[in-house]
Design a protein around this motif. Structure first.
Motif, PDB file in Angstrom:
ATOM      1  N   PHE A  40      44.875 -90.703  46.751  1.00 39.19           N
ATOM      2  CA  PHE A  40      44.274 -91.902  46.176  1.00 39.19           C
ATOM      3  C   PHE A  40      42.791 -91.724  45.839  1.00 39.19           C
ATOM      4  CE2 PHE A  40      47.987 -94.090  48.040  1.00 39.19           C
ATOM      5  CZ  PHE A  40      48.380 -94.839  46.940  1.00 39.19           C
ATOM      6  N   SER A  41      42.234 -90.556  46.104  1.00 38.00           N
ATOM      7  CA  SER A  41      40.809 -90.334  45.844  1.00 38.00           C
ATOM      8  C   SER A  41      40.552 -90.080  44.368  1.00 38.00           C
ATOM      9  CB  SER A  41      40.298 -89.146  46.668  1.00 38.00           C
ATOM     10  OG  SER A  41      40.856 -87.936  46.196  1.00 38.00           O
ATOM     11  N   SER A  42      39.362 -90.475  43.914  1.00 37.99           N
ATOM     12  CA  SER A  42      39.005 -90.257  42.501  1.00 37.99           C
ATOM     13  C   SER A  42      38.884 -88.768  42.194  1.00 37.99           C
ATOM     14  CB  SER A  42      37.691 -90.977  42.173  1.00 37.99           C
ATOM     15  OG  SER A  42      36.638 -90.503  42.995  1.00 37.99           O
ATOM     16  N   ALA A  43      38.429 -87.984  43.171  1.00 32.33           N
ATOM     17  CA  ALA A  43      38.297 -86.539  42.949  1.00 32.33           C
ATOM     18  C   ALA A  43      39.659 -85.911  42.682  1.00 32.33           C
ATOM     19  CB  ALA A  43      37.643 -85.877  44.157  1.00 32.33           C
ATOM     20  N   PHE A  44      40.688 -86.381  43.369  1.00 33.84           N
ATOM     21  CA  PHE A  44      42.025 -85.843  43.119  1.00 33.84           C
ATOM     22  C   PHE A  44      42.540 -86.286  41.758  1.00 33.84           C
ATOM     23  CE2 PHE A  44      46.670 -85.924  43.334  1.00 33.84           C
ATOM     24  CZ  PHE A  44      46.906 -84.591  43.644  1.00 33.84           C
ATOM     25  N   ARG A  45      42.321 -87.544  41.413  1.00 28.97           N
ATOM     26  CA  ARG A  45      42.809 -88.035  40.113  1.00 28.97           C
ATOM     27  C   ARG A  45      42.202 -87.258  38.953  1.00 28.97           C
ATOM     28  NH1 ARG A  45      41.910 -93.007  42.494  1.00 28.97           N
ATOM     29  NH2 ARG A  45      40.082 -93.419  41.181  1.00 28.97           N
ATOM     30  N   SER A  46      40.959 -86.806  39.117  1.00 32.99           N
ATOM     31  CA  SER A  46      40.293 -86.094  38.024  1.00 32.99           C
ATOM     32  C   SER A  46      40.987 -84.776  37.697  1.00 32.99           C
ATOM     33  CB  SER A  46      38.821 -85.831  38.366  1.00 32.99           C
ATOM     34  OG  SER A  46      38.696 -84.793  39.333  1.00 32.99           O
ATOM     35  N   LEU A  47      41.817 -84.271  38.619  1.00 31.88           N
ATOM     36  CA  LEU A  47      42.506 -83.007  38.379  1.00 31.88           C
ATOM     37  C   LEU A  47      43.531 -83.101  37.251  1.00 31.88           C
ATOM     38  CD1 LEU A  47      43.146 -81.795  42.060  1.00 31.88           C
ATOM     39  CD2 LEU A  47      41.256 -81.186  40.550  1.00 31.88           C
ATOM     40  N   GLN A  48      43.880 -84.338  36.845  1.00 29.38           N
ATOM     41  CA  GLN A  48      44.857 -84.488  35.762  1.00 29.38           C
ATOM     42  C   GLN A  48      44.304 -83.986  34.435  1.00 29.38           C
ATOM     43  OE1 GLN A  48      45.653 -88.668  34.631  1.00 29.38           O
ATOM     44  NE2 GLN A  48      43.844 -89.176  35.837  1.00 29.38           N
ATOM     45  N   ASP A  49      42.987 -83.887  34.312  1.00 28.83           N
ATOM     46  CA  ASP A  49      42.374 -83.394  33.074  1.00 28.83           C
ATOM     47  C   ASP A  49      41.491 -82.191  33.377  1.00 28.83           C
ATOM     48  OD1 ASP A  49      41.567 -83.203  30.402  1.00 28.83           O
ATOM     49  OD2 ASP A  49      39.904 -84.599  30.683  1.00 28.83           O
ATOM     50  N   LYS A  50      41.997 -81.324  34.251  1.00 34.09           N
ATOM     51  CA  LYS A  50      41.295 -80.078  34.548  1.00 34.09           C
ATOM     52  C   LYS A  50      42.246 -78.906  34.344  1.00 34.09           C
ATOM     53  CE  LYS A  50      37.472 -81.311  37.602  1.00 34.09           C
ATOM     54  NZ  LYS A  50      36.787 -80.987  38.855  1.00 34.09           N
ATOM     55  N   THR A  51      41.686 -77.833  33.856  1.00 30.76           N
ATOM     56  CA  THR A  51      42.459 -76.654  33.510  1.00 30.76           C
ATOM     57  C   THR A  51      43.100 -75.998  34.722  1.00 30.76           C
ATOM     58  OG1 THR A  51      41.064 -76.178  31.625  1.00 30.76           O
ATOM     59  CG2 THR A  51      42.237 -74.317  32.564  1.00 30.76           C
ATOM     60  N   GLN A  52      44.357 -75.617  34.602  1.00 31.39           N
ATOM     61  CA  GLN A  52      44.980 -74.707  35.555  1.00 31.39           C
ATOM     62  C   GLN A  52      44.883 -73.279  34.996  1.00 31.39           C
ATOM     63  OE1 GLN A  52      45.786 -74.451  38.487  1.00 31.39           O
ATOM     64  NE2 GLN A  52      47.135 -72.682  38.539  1.00 31.39           N
ATOM     65  N   VAL A  53      45.549 -73.025  33.881  1.00 33.89           N
ATOM     66  CA  VAL A  53      45.468 -71.708  33.241  1.00 33.89           C
ATOM     67  C   VAL A  53      44.963 -71.827  31.811  1.00 33.89           C
ATOM     68  CG1 VAL A  53      46.755 -69.653  32.520  1.00 33.89           C
ATOM     69  CG2 VAL A  53      47.332 -70.793  34.660  1.00 33.89           C
ATOM     70  N   HIS A  68      49.702 -78.708  39.328  1.00 36.08           N
ATOM     71  CA  HIS A  68      49.685 -77.514  40.180  1.00 36.08           C
ATOM     72  C   HIS A  68      49.475 -77.903  41.643  1.00 36.08           C
ATOM     73  CE1 HIS A  68      48.638 -73.567  41.762  1.00 36.08           C
ATOM     74  NE2 HIS A  68      47.473 -74.047  42.160  1.00 36.08           N
ATOM     75  N   SER A  69      48.511 -78.780  41.904  1.00 34.53           N
ATOM     76  CA  SER A  69      48.216 -79.174  43.287  1.00 34.53           C
ATOM     77  C   SER A  69      49.387 -79.908  43.927  1.00 34.53           C
ATOM     78  CB  SER A  69      46.953 -80.051  43.328  1.00 34.53           C
ATOM     79  OG  SER A  69      45.830 -79.326  42.886  1.00 34.53           O
ATOM     80  N   LEU A  70      50.053 -80.767  43.168  1.00 34.48           N
ATOM     81  CA  LEU A  70      51.229 -81.463  43.699  1.00 34.48           C
ATOM     82  C   LEU A  70      52.336 -80.471  44.049  1.00 34.48           C
ATOM     83  CD1 LEU A  70      51.282 -84.495  41.245  1.00 34.48           C
ATOM     84  CD2 LEU A  70      50.889 -84.618  43.714  1.00 34.48           C
ATOM     85  N   HIS A 116      43.545 -78.350  47.845  1.00 37.94           N
ATOM     86  CA  HIS A 116      42.995 -76.988  47.789  1.00 37.94           C
ATOM     87  C   HIS A 116      42.144 -76.731  46.552  1.00 37.94           C
ATOM     88  CE1 HIS A 116      46.238 -75.931  44.971  1.00 37.94           C
ATOM     89  NE2 HIS A 116      45.594 -74.796  44.750  1.00 37.94           N
ATOM     90  N   ASP A 117      42.375 -77.456  45.456  1.00 36.92           N
ATOM     91  CA  ASP A 117      41.593 -77.262  44.219  1.00 36.92           C
ATOM     92  C   ASP A 117      40.662 -78.424  43.924  1.00 36.92           C
ATOM     93  OD1 ASP A 117      42.365 -74.735  43.452  1.00 36.92           O
ATOM     94  OD2 ASP A 117      43.882 -75.392  42.001  1.00 36.92           O
ATOM     95  N   ILE A 118      40.468 -79.322  44.878  1.00 40.28           N
ATOM     96  CA  ILE A 118      39.767 -80.576  44.606  1.00 40.28           C
ATOM     97  C   ILE A 118      38.295 -80.362  44.254  1.00 40.28           C
ATOM     98  CG2 ILE A 118      38.951 -81.196  46.949  1.00 40.28           C
ATOM     99  CD1 ILE A 118      40.249 -84.012  46.371  1.00 40.28           C
ATOM    100  N   GLY A 119      37.739 -79.212  44.635  1.00 38.34           N
ATOM    101  CA  GLY A 119      36.329 -78.940  44.352  1.00 38.34           C
ATOM    102  C   GLY A 119      36.100 -78.051  43.143  1.00 38.34           C
ATOM    103  N   ASN A 120      37.170 -77.685  42.437  1.00 37.87           N
ATOM    104  CA  ASN A 120      37.023 -76.741  41.324  1.00 37.87           C
ATOM    105  C   ASN A 120      36.429 -77.404  40.089  1.00 37.87           C
ATOM    106  OD1 ASN A 120      38.379 -75.042  43.115  1.00 37.87           O
ATOM    107  ND2 ASN A 120      39.521 -74.046  41.480  1.00 37.87           N
ATOM    108  N   PRO A 121      35.526 -76.699  39.380  1.00 35.69           N
ATOM    109  CA  PRO A 121      34.909 -77.236  38.170  1.00 35.69           C
ATOM    110  C   PRO A 121      35.892 -77.306  37.005  1.00 35.69           C
ATOM    111  CG  PRO A 121      33.644 -75.384  39.070  1.00 35.69           C
ATOM    112  CD  PRO A 121      34.988 -75.394  39.743  1.00 35.69           C
ATOM    113  N   PRO A 122      35.466 -77.914  35.884  1.00 31.86           N
ATOM    114  CA  PRO A 122      36.295 -77.887  34.676  1.00 31.86           C
ATOM    115  C   PRO A 122      36.490 -76.453  34.170  1.00 31.86           C
ATOM    116  CG  PRO A 122      34.413 -79.393  34.440  1.00 31.86           C
ATOM    117  CD  PRO A 122      34.195 -78.615  35.689  1.00 31.86           C
TER     118      PRO A 122
END
Length: 448
Positions: A40-53, A68-70, A116-122
């Motif tokens: 439910f954190s905003s930092a986790f939600r932001s991962l929906q628009d962050k690159t995996q590969v 990927h995180s899910l 595990h990826d919650i701190g990764n940059p764009p």
């Protein structure tokens, strides 16, 4: 030697009394609350628009950091539960006297895997490199003489794992202790339980990177102490052996990116499907129903089938290696990843080698990483200059306009230049790919 009674600590930041598992409300278990708070954190939600590969990809085929995180959390839960079953058999008092269950292990690993990826940059790992390179070789190297060696190293080797610990635990006004996760989940999250210097002091997998910024190391040490993590290095260094469950978080991530990045490459047509049968059947030859495989009509369905079998097989491999080496994990003498000890290491290496060639070094990925590099460098240039001018008391009107984006830095309090810079990097790391691009366009005058 580490002990499971400590490693499974339910303590949270600020607790004054000991939390006991046997007294937990079975309908609202603390380790499951950890998972809920992360999701439910905003930092986790932001991962929906962050690159995996594949950065800024608009295709439905590929994974974002969120999906990927899910998926890593699902694999992590299975790993944790299977290991938990074995651990409770080996140490029955954990269940009979203390009240721990198989699902507790699954919940801890699932929550840590989710984060595990919650701190990764764009823009994927190139985002980390862009931030680090700005301070090592770009305009940011002007700060080197103003910082301690460890502070500067935090910047030149900016690390998503350390930023993740900061996000999960950082207090701010009205929110003490960040997400207030249990120390057990934080311990499982801490894949690299050391500060940035000395850099790679050993060949052990846990020393490959670092996991805590200078501002966060006091609480990091408190968590490590509560969990009974074994001290490493010099007395003055923040450096510990890994929590055993961190090896499962790493394995969950390794399994997912090895198999699913490969699947993405096949679904995109970058890797010929014939490679799937050749490479993946080496992993699943004991469980593959070749007749069923050939009855499937689409590439996607065939890959779904092979992926499911491959992930199941690698989960079992990782569990077996963990259980066989439990005493080494507890004594801190296990120094490689679980999959490095797998009987399928050669097959995994073959898959990764092909993925590097066909996916990670593809023209589309490289072109968009170049764009991401330019975007993040531009943002760092603008914001760090505004911070520097404000810190020196000679800010311009333009600087104040930029600092409106960085309100959490709060220049009304006395903070070090390092604090402002690391908070600035954390802010930029928290942007989605899309928001980073929008900000870049704003700074370039393209939104007017």
């Amino acid at each position: 030697m580490m002990h499971w009674e400590q490693l499974l600590s339910l303590k949270k930041m600020g607790d004054s009394t000991k939390r006991l598992r046997i007294e937990e409300d079975e309908t609202r278990l603390a380790f499951e609350v950890d998972y809920d708070r992360i999701i439910f954190s905003s930092a986790f939600r932001s991962l929906q628009d962050k690159t995996q590969v594949i950065p800024l990809s608009k295709t439905d085929f590929v994974h974002t950091r969120l999906t990927h995180s899910l998926e890593v959390s699902v694999v992590g839960r299975s790993l944790g539960r299977q290991v938990g079953k074995a651990i409770l058999r080996l140490h029955p008092h954990l269940k009979d006297t203390l009240g721990y269950s198989i699902n507790d292990f699954g919940a801890i690993v699932a929550a840590a895997s989710l984060a595990h990826d919650i701190g990764n940059p764009p823009f994927g790992h190139s985002g980390e490199k862009a931030i680090g390179d700005y301070f090592l070789n770009g305009n940011g190297k002007r700060f080197k003489e103003l910082l301690t060696a460890k502070q500067y190293q935090d910047l030149v080797d900016f690390e998503g794992n350390a930023n993740g610990f900061k996000i999960l635990t950082q207090s701010r006004e009205g929110v003490e202790g960040g997400l207030r996760l249990t120390y057990a989940t934080l311990g499982a999250f801490m894949k690299y339980p050391k500060e940035s210097l000395p850099k790679k002091p050993s060949s052990e997998i846990s020393d490959k990177k670092f996991g805590v910024f200078q501002n966060d190391k006091d609480f990091f040490r408190e968590v490590a102490g509560e969990l009974g993590l074994l001290k490493k290095g010099l007395k003055e260094d923040t450096h510990f052996q890994r929590h055993p469950l961190a090896f499962l978080v790493e394995a969950a991530d390794d399994i997912c990116y090895t198999i699913i990045d490969f699947e993405d490459g096949i679904n995109l047509g970058w890797i010929d499907e014939s490679y799937a049968l050749e490479y993946l059947t080496k992993l699943v030859k004991d469980t593959l129903d070749i007749k069923k495989y050939h009855l499937l009509q689409t590439t996607s369905d065939r890959m779904n089938y092979l992926r499911s079998l491959a992930i199941s097989r690698l989960i079992q491999e990782a569990v077996n290696v963990f259980v066989e080496n439990e005493q080494q994990l507890l004594s801190g003498t296990f120094s490689v990843s679980l999959l490095d000890k797998s009987t399928f290491k050669a097959q995994i290496d073959d898959i990764i080698k092909l993925s590097i060639q066909k996916i990670y070094k593809s023209r589309e990925v490289i072109d968009k990483e170049i764009a991401g590099y330019k975007i993040l460098t531009t943002l760092l240039d603008a914001y760090s200059k505004a911070i520097e001018n404000k810190y020196q008391g000679k800010e311009l009107h333009y600087d104040n306009l930029l600092l409106e984006d960085l309100k959490t830095l709060d220049f009304n309090q006395e903070k070090s230049l390092y604090t402002y810079l690391i908070d600035c990097c954390s802010y930029i790391a928290g942007l989605t790919d899309g928001n980073a691009l929008l900000t870049f366009n704003k700074l370039s005058g393209k939104n007017v």
